[in-house]
Structure formats: structure tokens, C-alpha cells
Design a protein around this motif. Sequence first.
Motif, PDB file in Angstrom:
ATOM      1  N   PRO A  57      -4.693   2.827  -0.857  1.00 33.33           N
ATOM      2  CA  PRO A  57      -4.809   1.423  -1.268  1.00 33.33           C
ATOM      3  C   PRO A  57      -5.406   1.303  -2.667  1.00 33.33           C
ATOM      4  O   PRO A  57      -6.223   2.107  -3.079  1.00 33.33           O
TER       5      PRO A  57
ATOM      6  N   ILE B 139       0.859  -1.182   0.000  1.00 40.94           N
ATOM      7  CA  ILE B 139       0.000   0.000   0.000  1.00 40.94           C
ATOM      8  C   ILE B 139       0.893   1.229   0.000  1.00 40.94           C
ATOM      9  O   ILE B 139       1.812   1.335   0.803  1.00 40.94           O
ATOM     10  N   GLN B 140       0.599   2.146  -0.882  1.00 41.46           N
ATOM     11  CA  GLN B 140       1.396   3.367  -0.994  1.00 41.46           C
ATOM     12  C   GLN B 140       0.973   4.357   0.090  1.00 41.46           C
ATOM     13  O   GLN B 140      -0.212   4.518   0.378  1.00 41.46           O
ATOM     14  N   GLY B 141       1.945   5.000   0.701  1.00 41.71           N
ATOM     15  CA  GLY B 141       1.685   6.021   1.706  1.00 41.71           C
ATOM     16  C   GLY B 141       2.284   7.348   1.280  1.00 41.71           C
ATOM     17  O   GLY B 141       3.375   7.394   0.725  1.00 41.71           O
TER      18      GLY B 141
ATOM     19  N   ILE C 163       0.394  10.139   7.570  1.00 40.72           N
ATOM     20  CA  ILE C 163       0.610   9.521   6.270  1.00 40.72           C
ATOM     21  C   ILE C 163      -0.749   9.145   5.710  1.00 40.72           C
ATOM     22  O   ILE C 163      -1.560   8.526   6.393  1.00 40.72           O
TER      23      ILE C 163
ATOM     24  N   LEU D 192      -2.749   6.813   3.377  1.00 35.62           N
ATOM     25  CA  LEU D 192      -2.614   5.536   2.692  1.00 35.62           C
ATOM     26  C   LEU D 192      -3.478   5.548   1.447  1.00 35.62           C
ATOM     27  O   LEU D 192      -4.620   5.993   1.463  1.00 35.62           O
TER      28      LEU D 192
ATOM     29  N   HIS E 116       3.218  11.232   2.669  1.00 35.71           N
ATOM     30  CA  HIS E 116       3.343  12.133   3.814  1.00 35.71           C
ATOM     31  C   HIS E 116       2.494  13.370   3.569  1.00 35.71           C
ATOM     32  O   HIS E 116       2.688  14.076   2.581  1.00 35.71           O
TER      33      HIS E 116
END
Length: 103
Positions: free
Chosen positions: A84, A70-72, A80, A82, A74
Motif C-alpha cells: 500500500p 493497492i499493488q500486490g 501475495i 500487498l 506474488h
Amino acid sequence: MGKREILKLFRSLHRTRQQVFQNDSRALEAARLKINEEFRNNKDETSSERITELMKIGSDVEVILRTSVIQGIHVDANKILLVPRKEVLQDNMPFCDTPKQKP
């Protein structure tokens, strides 16, 4: 395993990389280099058993990337966001700890 299957896996890993690490140039490049390095390091392999093993590993990596990463992003010093993808979301079934009564 023929060259066609190996090339198909190579392309699949790169497509998955582009989806999973979308908008993250550092991760995209690192994954690109790693995929290319692994295929380059094993390009002269002749053992069919070893090739089958390497293909299984590559296929497993593709599935893990597609279904587990899963990309997070900032958004704040302590936050962060997320992001998905559809592939990582699973249907949630509510948990019921009391058995259903028979009618």
C-alpha cells in the motif's frame, strides 16, 4: 474548460499511473494506452457540457486510482504481498461500542 485544464488532467493521470503501477510494466503500459486512447477519442469534442462531464470522469478516475488501488506482488504460489502507498492508508480509530460515561 480550457486546453490548459485538460492537459493538466492528462498529466495528472499519467503521474498517478506511474505511482500506482510502479514496477509493473504490463499495468503501466495498459494504463498508458487507456489514458491516451480516451483523450484521443474525445479530442474533437466541442460541447462544453460534455467536456465538463469528461473532465469530471477523468478526475474521479485519478482519485480512485490514487486512493483505492493497492499493488500486490506474488511471493509464493498461495501468497501475495500487498504494497500500500501512503495515500491508501487511512487513520484507524478504535471502535468502542459502549458510550463514554459523563464525569
